[in-house]
Design a protein around this motif. Structure first.
Motif, mmCIF file in Angstrom:
data_model
loop_
_atom_site.group_PDB
_atom_site.id
_atom_site.type_symbol
_atom_site.label_atom_id
_atom_site.label_comp_id
_atom_site.label_asym_id
_atom_site.label_seq_id
_atom_site.Cartn_x
_atom_site.Cartn_y
_atom_site.Cartn_z
ATOM 1 N N PHE A 62 30.302 -10.642 -40.646
ATOM 2 C CA PHE A 62 29.747 -11.948 -41.015
ATOM 3 C C PHE A 62 29.480 -12.861 -39.829
ATOM 4 N N ASN A 63 29.373 -12.252 -38.641
ATOM 5 C CA ASN A 63 28.899 -13.026 -37.503
ATOM 6 C C ASN A 63 27.377 -13.141 -37.616
ATOM 7 N N ILE A 64 26.799 -14.131 -36.917
ATOM 8 C CA ILE A 64 25.344 -14.261 -36.935
ATOM 9 C C ILE A 64 24.750 -13.176 -36.053
ATOM 10 N N THR A 65 23.605 -12.635 -36.468
ATOM 11 C CA THR A 65 23.003 -11.504 -35.771
ATOM 12 C C THR A 65 21.517 -11.391 -36.109
ATOM 13 N N GLU A 66 20.783 -10.611 -35.294
ATOM 14 C CA GLU A 66 19.389 -10.315 -35.630
ATOM 15 C C GLU A 66 19.276 -8.905 -36.188
ATOM 16 N N SER A 67 20.355 -8.096 -36.042
ATOM 17 C CA SER A 67 20.356 -6.750 -36.590
ATOM 18 C C SER A 67 21.626 -6.558 -37.410
ATOM 19 N N ASN A 68 21.530 -5.709 -38.429
ATOM 20 C CA ASN A 68 22.673 -5.493 -39.307
ATOM 21 C C ASN A 68 23.026 -4.011 -39.397
ATOM 22 N N PRO A 69 24.260 -3.595 -39.076
ATOM 23 C CA PRO A 69 25.377 -4.393 -38.558
ATOM 24 C C PRO A 69 25.086 -4.956 -37.155
ATOM 25 N N CYS A 70 25.883 -5.946 -36.759
ATOM 26 C CA CYS A 70 25.658 -6.609 -35.480
ATOM 27 C C CYS A 70 26.013 -5.696 -34.303
ATOM 28 N N ALA A 71 25.675 -6.126 -33.102
ATOM 29 C CA ALA A 71 25.892 -5.315 -31.898
ATOM 30 C C ALA A 71 27.366 -4.961 -31.705
ATOM 31 N N VAL A 72 28.266 -5.899 -31.998
ATOM 32 C CA VAL A 72 29.705 -5.645 -31.811
ATOM 33 C C VAL A 72 30.174 -4.577 -32.806
ATOM 34 N N CYS A 73 29.804 -4.730 -34.062
ATOM 35 C CA CYS A 73 30.229 -3.766 -35.083
ATOM 36 C C CYS A 73 29.674 -2.366 -34.803
ATOM 37 N N GLN A 74 28.501 -2.300 -34.141
ATOM 38 C CA GLN A 74 27.889 -1.000 -33.849
ATOM 39 C C GLN A 74 28.422 -0.377 -32.572
ATOM 40 N N ASP A 75 29.068 -1.183 -31.730
ATOM 41 C CA ASP A 75 29.513 -0.732 -30.409
ATOM 42 C C ASP A 75 30.669 0.268 -30.515
ATOM 43 N N GLU A 76 30.390 1.525 -30.127
ATOM 44 C CA GLU A 76 31.402 2.596 -30.233
ATOM 45 C C GLU A 76 32.559 2.383 -29.260
ATOM 46 N N GLY A 77 32.319 1.582 -28.218
ATOM 47 C CA GLY A 77 33.353 1.346 -27.216
ATOM 48 C C GLY A 77 34.417 0.353 -27.663
ATOM 49 N N ILE A 118 37.689 -26.754 -50.112
ATOM 50 C CA ILE A 118 37.474 -25.407 -49.593
ATOM 51 C C ILE A 118 38.752 -24.580 -49.743
ATOM 52 N N GLY A 119 38.700 -23.627 -50.651
ATOM 53 C CA GLY A 119 39.822 -22.719 -50.875
ATOM 54 C C GLY A 119 39.468 -21.342 -50.339
ATOM 55 N N PRO A 120 40.392 -20.380 -50.468
ATOM 56 C CA PRO A 120 40.155 -19.016 -49.971
ATOM 57 C C PRO A 120 38.861 -18.405 -50.509
ATOM 58 N N ALA A 121 38.489 -18.754 -51.749
ATOM 59 C CA ALA A 121 37.309 -18.147 -52.363
ATOM 60 C C ALA A 121 36.018 -18.594 -51.685
ATOM 61 N N GLU A 122 36.065 -19.745 -50.984
ATOM 62 C CA GLU A 122 34.859 -20.249 -50.324
ATOM 63 C C GLU A 122 34.641 -19.599 -48.957
ATOM 64 N N LEU A 123 35.644 -18.864 -48.492
ATOM 65 C CA LEU A 123 35.560 -18.228 -47.176
ATOM 66 C C LEU A 123 35.402 -16.719 -47.340
ATOM 67 N N ARG A 124 35.142 -16.026 -46.231
ATOM 68 C CA ARG A 124 34.926 -14.571 -46.299
ATOM 69 C C ARG A 124 36.251 -13.822 -46.248
ATOM 70 N N ILE A 125 37.228 -14.276 -47.046
ATOM 71 C CA ILE A 125 38.559 -13.674 -47.014
ATOM 72 C C ILE A 125 38.611 -12.391 -47.846
ATOM 73 N N ARG A 126 37.973 -12.437 -48.997
ATOM 74 C CA ARG A 126 37.946 -11.250 -49.860
ATOM 75 C C ARG A 126 37.324 -10.068 -49.103
ATOM 76 N N GLU A 127 36.249 -10.355 -48.355
ATOM 77 C CA GLU A 127 35.572 -9.316 -47.578
ATOM 78 C C GLU A 127 36.475 -8.768 -46.468
ATOM 79 N N LEU A 128 37.288 -9.662 -45.896
ATOM 80 C CA LEU A 128 38.217 -9.226 -44.842
ATOM 81 C C LEU A 128 39.255 -8.260 -45.421
ATOM 82 N N LEU A 129 39.851 -8.646 -46.535
ATOM 83 C CA LEU A 129 40.877 -7.806 -47.157
ATOM 84 C C LEU A 129 40.284 -6.457 -47.566
ATOM 85 N N GLU A 130 39.037 -6.493 -47.989
ATOM 86 C CA GLU A 130 38.331 -5.271 -48.362
ATOM 87 C C GLU A 130 38.196 -4.347 -47.148
#
Ligand SMILES: [Zn+2]
Length: 199
Positions: A62-77, A118-130
């Motif tokens: 959920f970082n901002i990016t121009e490609s999905n997944p983002c460069a960090v998530c795709q980085d094998e290193g 703003i409670g937990p449901a308003e943030l990307r917490i569910r996605e993190l736990l997933e």
């Protein structure tokens, strides 16, 4: 009779709506553009237009990016067993600037703040736990801001994550209490990364 043409007062109004810009600064920016070459205004307008067209959120972190997944998530290193949780995309930038962190990220897009509704449901917490259910992650480093909302969010996350049997750490010493992560200098932030503590 209007003393100021509508196109001018309109731009002043629009600038005034931006965070940290009062009516005085808004006027100064507007008259600056009025005096500058047309090219500069057009370039600015185009940059603003492209912002919303080209920038998306990474479907993993959920970082901002121009490609999905983002460069960090795709980085094998990257160390895939470590996730650093931050409030805003600018916090990722601040941590990347230290050059000391090599894990993945998760951007919450805010912090728990009952006063602002703003409670937990308003943030990307569910996605993190997933994400954590994959079993690949061994440590979650919570890097929310060292203020009331950031601490409340850290406590909430720590409870949820430790119950999954995953190690939870928190950024430590050096960070100014009540401050914003994005404004911390690289040295302070490096110390905080190194001195992270168990939650
Ligand atoms: Zn990502």
């Amino acid at each position: 009779m209007r003393a100021i043409p509508e196109a001018v007062s309109r731009l002043i109004d629009e600038f005034s709506r931006l965070p940290g810009i009062g009516p005085k600064t808004a006027s100064r920016l507007t008259f600056y553009l009025l005096r500058s070459p047309k090219e500069q205004s057009l370039t600015l307008a185009e940059a603003i237009g492209q912002l919303k067209e080209r920038i998306i959120l990474c479907s993993v972190c959920f970082n901002i990016t121009e490609s999905n997944p983002c460069a960090v998530c795709q980085d094998e290193g990257r160390e895939r067993s470590l996730i650093c949780v931050v409030e805003e995309p600018l916090d990722v930038l601040a941590i990347e600037r230290t050059g000391e962190y090599h894990g993945l990220y998760h951007v919450l897009h805010g912090a728990i703040s009952p006063m602002d509704g703003i409670g937990p449901a308003e943030l990307r917490i569910r996605e993190l736990l997933e994400r954590l259910k994959s079993g690949l992650v061994k440590e979650v480093l919570i890097a929310t801001n060292p203020n009331l909302e950031g601490e409340a969010t850290a406590m909430y996350l720590a409870r949820q994550i430790t119950s999954l049997g995953i190690r939870v750490t928190r950024l430590a010493r050096g960070l100014p209490v009540g401050g914003d992560l994005e404004y911390a200098d690289a040295v302070t932030l490096t110390q905080a990364l190194e001195g992270r503590r168990e939650m």
